[in-house]
Design an enzyme around this catalytic site. Structure first.
Site, PDB file in Angstrom:
ATOM      1  N   HIS A  11       0.864  -1.178   0.000  1.00 34.01           N
ATOM      2  CA  HIS A  11       0.000   0.000   0.000  1.00 34.01           C
ATOM      3  C   HIS A  11       0.908   1.237   0.000  1.00 34.01           C
ATOM      4  O   HIS A  11       2.012   1.189   0.554  1.00 34.01           O
ATOM      5  CB  HIS A  11      -0.822  -0.057   1.286  1.00 34.01           C
TER       6      HIS A  11
ATOM      7  N   ASP B  63       2.706  -4.793   8.191  1.00 27.08           N
ATOM      8  CA  ASP B  63       1.510  -3.982   7.990  1.00 27.08           C
ATOM      9  C   ASP B  63       0.312  -4.928   8.117  1.00 27.08           C
ATOM     10  O   ASP B  63       0.048  -5.728   7.225  1.00 27.08           O
ATOM     11  CB  ASP B  63       1.581  -3.337   6.596  1.00 27.08           C
TER      12      ASP B  63
ATOM     13  N   GLN C 138      -4.766  -5.390   6.855  1.00 24.44           N
ATOM     14  CA  GLN C 138      -5.741  -6.319   6.264  1.00 24.44           C
ATOM     15  C   GLN C 138      -5.734  -7.681   6.942  1.00 24.44           C
ATOM     16  O   GLN C 138      -6.380  -8.609   6.454  1.00 24.44           O
ATOM     17  CB  GLN C 138      -5.462  -6.508   4.758  1.00 24.44           C
TER      18      GLN C 138
ATOM     19  N   LYS D 176     -10.697  -0.746  10.257  1.00 27.47           N
ATOM     20  CA  LYS D 176     -10.865  -1.924   9.396  1.00 27.47           C
ATOM     21  C   LYS D 176     -11.220  -3.160  10.212  1.00 27.47           C
ATOM     22  O   LYS D 176     -11.460  -4.216   9.670  1.00 27.47           O
ATOM     23  CB  LYS D 176      -9.602  -2.164   8.574  1.00 27.47           C
TER      24      LYS D 176
ATOM     25  N   CYS E 120      -4.729   2.444  -3.686  1.00 25.04           N
ATOM     26  CA  CYS E 120      -3.484   2.921  -3.059  1.00 25.04           C
ATOM     27  C   CYS E 120      -2.313   1.986  -3.323  1.00 25.04           C
ATOM     28  O   CYS E 120      -1.410   1.861  -2.497  1.00 25.04           O
ATOM     29  CB  CYS E 120      -3.636   3.148  -1.558  1.00 25.04           C
TER      30      CYS E 120
END
Ligand SMILES: *Cc1c(COP(=O)(O)O)cnc(C)c1O
Length: 411
Positions: A128, A205, A208, A231, A369
């Protein structure tokens, strides 16, 4: 040990917890397939937001009065809950941030201060923008070198190429756990082990993955793990940076201000201890408390039940979409989560997204993104349907019919 008394996984009952799902858009039942961008919020979290602002509202960490002390303990209890949820060693390792982007910028800025000219940072081709740009800025500032792990057409990291990039110059590997565009689940445990062999630290990261997988930072042995509350069914504007205490101790503060200090004089200021050293100013108090509530909500369920349901949805959608003519599924890793990105020859993603919207179906269109990833596939963007545990097979049937109709109108 996980408690065995988990709530029964019933999608029908779960949907009743999410008021936003019960609305009509252009007169049609909302079908919300944009969970990769942000998730809807359960009543449990909405009630906590309301309770905080309508009763408990007070500034934290300094007050002698009742409400300030209550807010402080609720905020710090949330930190404890989060530390437990991801199996951190202590609350000193849980820094509240504004979100994933903020967490990565904090590490790039502060850990980045410890780097020197010629040091190398490794990211991947599926990152991202928020896990690309802060490192580019750092490389410019410190004259470090950014290296990129390439991927296959199917959307998997090429591990042999990663191994070739690793050297004693590598100081940090910053990698997404799950690609927001492709859905690929990266083999991060293996990647972390390999980075540690050359003495590099690893930032994951988790924007997700926190909503789709059980996260155990100790088992992963990552050095940093970042995610956003919004999220994972919590409010916007809040997130978490997990960092190993030993590393956080060595890092200089990120921003200066109130709360992050021990003593301030004009000659010299000493900094507060962890985690407050990294939390300057009045934080997003309601956000922190309610992120705790969001994770509490999720923890009622067995994560495997959530994963199985979401994978069933993704496989079902992908199988049906694959039968369409001129259909290209973008991201065909064998290890995927509940994201299906696609492009149809001769149909602009934005046009299809607009037609779906008119049917009450919320999907994302564009580059998500991840512009370098779009360049790799030589496409301007995709249509992305991303599922959460409250989505249903029936919704996918409606979606598939709408895609089919949309394509026939646009071709
Ligand atoms: C959403 C996302 C981000 C950015 O999260 P913010 O909440 O916008 O800070 C970073 N990485 C991935 C993989 C994402 O999906």
């Amino acid at each position: 040990m996980e408690s065995t008394a988990k709530r029964k996984f019933s999608v029908r009952e779960i949907r009743e917890d999410f008021p936003a799902l019960r609305q009509l858009i252009y007169g049609k039942n909302l079908i919300y397939f944009d969970n990769g961008a942000t998730s809807q919020k359960p009543q449990f979290v909405l009630d906590a937001i309301n309770r905080y602002y309508s009763k408990d509202n007070a500034n934290i960490h300094r007050g002698v009065h009742y409400l300030s002390q209550k807010s402080t303990s609720d905020y710090e209890d949330a930190r404890k809950f989060i530390a437990n949820y991801i199996n951190a060693n202590s609350t000193n390792e849980i820094i509240f941030t504004k979100g994933t982007t903020d967490g990565i910028n904090l590490v790039a800025s502060s850990f980045g201060e410890l780097l020197k000219e010629g040091d190398e940072i490794i990211i991947s081709a599926m990152e991202h923008h928020s896990n690309i740009v802060p490192w580019q800025m750092l490389c410019e500032r410190k004259k470090c070198v950014l290296r990129v792990i390439p991927i296959t057409k199917k959307g998997d990291l090429i591990i042999e190429e990663y191994e070739k990039l690793l050297s004693s110059k590598t100081k940090l590997v910053a990698l997404t756990h799950i690609s927001n565009t492709l859905g690929t689940i990266n083999p991060i445990k293996e990647i972390i082990e390999k980075a540690h062999l050359v003495g590099a630290k690893v930032l994951i990261d988790g924007a997700q993955s926190i909503q789709h997988k059980k996260i155990d930072v100790k088992d992963l042995n990552c050095d940093f793990f970042v995610f956003s509350s919004h999220k994972v069914f919590g409010p916007t504007g809040i997130g978490v940076l997990y960092g190993k205490e030993k590393i956080l101790e060595k890092m200089p503060p990120y921003q200066g201000g109130g709360d992050m200090i021990k003593k301030v004089t004009f000659e010299k200021t000493t900094y507060n201890e962890l985690p407050f050293k990294f939390e300057a100013g009045t934080p997003h108090i309601a956000g922190g408390i309610c992120l705790g509530k969001a994770l509490e909500y999720v923890s009622q369920f067995n994560m495997e039940d959530i994963e199985n349901h979401e994978m069933m949805l993704a496989d079902y959608a992908q199988d049906l979409l694959s039968t369409f003519e001129d259909m290209n599924i973008i991201g065909e890793s064998k290890k995927k989560t509940s994201v299906v990105s696609f492009v149809v020859d001769g149909v602009h993603p934005f046009d299809l997204g607009t037609l779906l919207d008119k049917q009450g179906i919320a999907v994302r269109t564009g580059h998500h993104c991840t512009q370098p990833l779009m360049d790799f596939y030589k496409i301007p963007g995709t249509v992305r349907a991303s599922f959460a545990f409250y989505n249903t097979k029936e919704e996918i049937d409606v979606f598939i019919a709408a895609v089919e109709k949309g394509i026939s109108m646009l071709k």
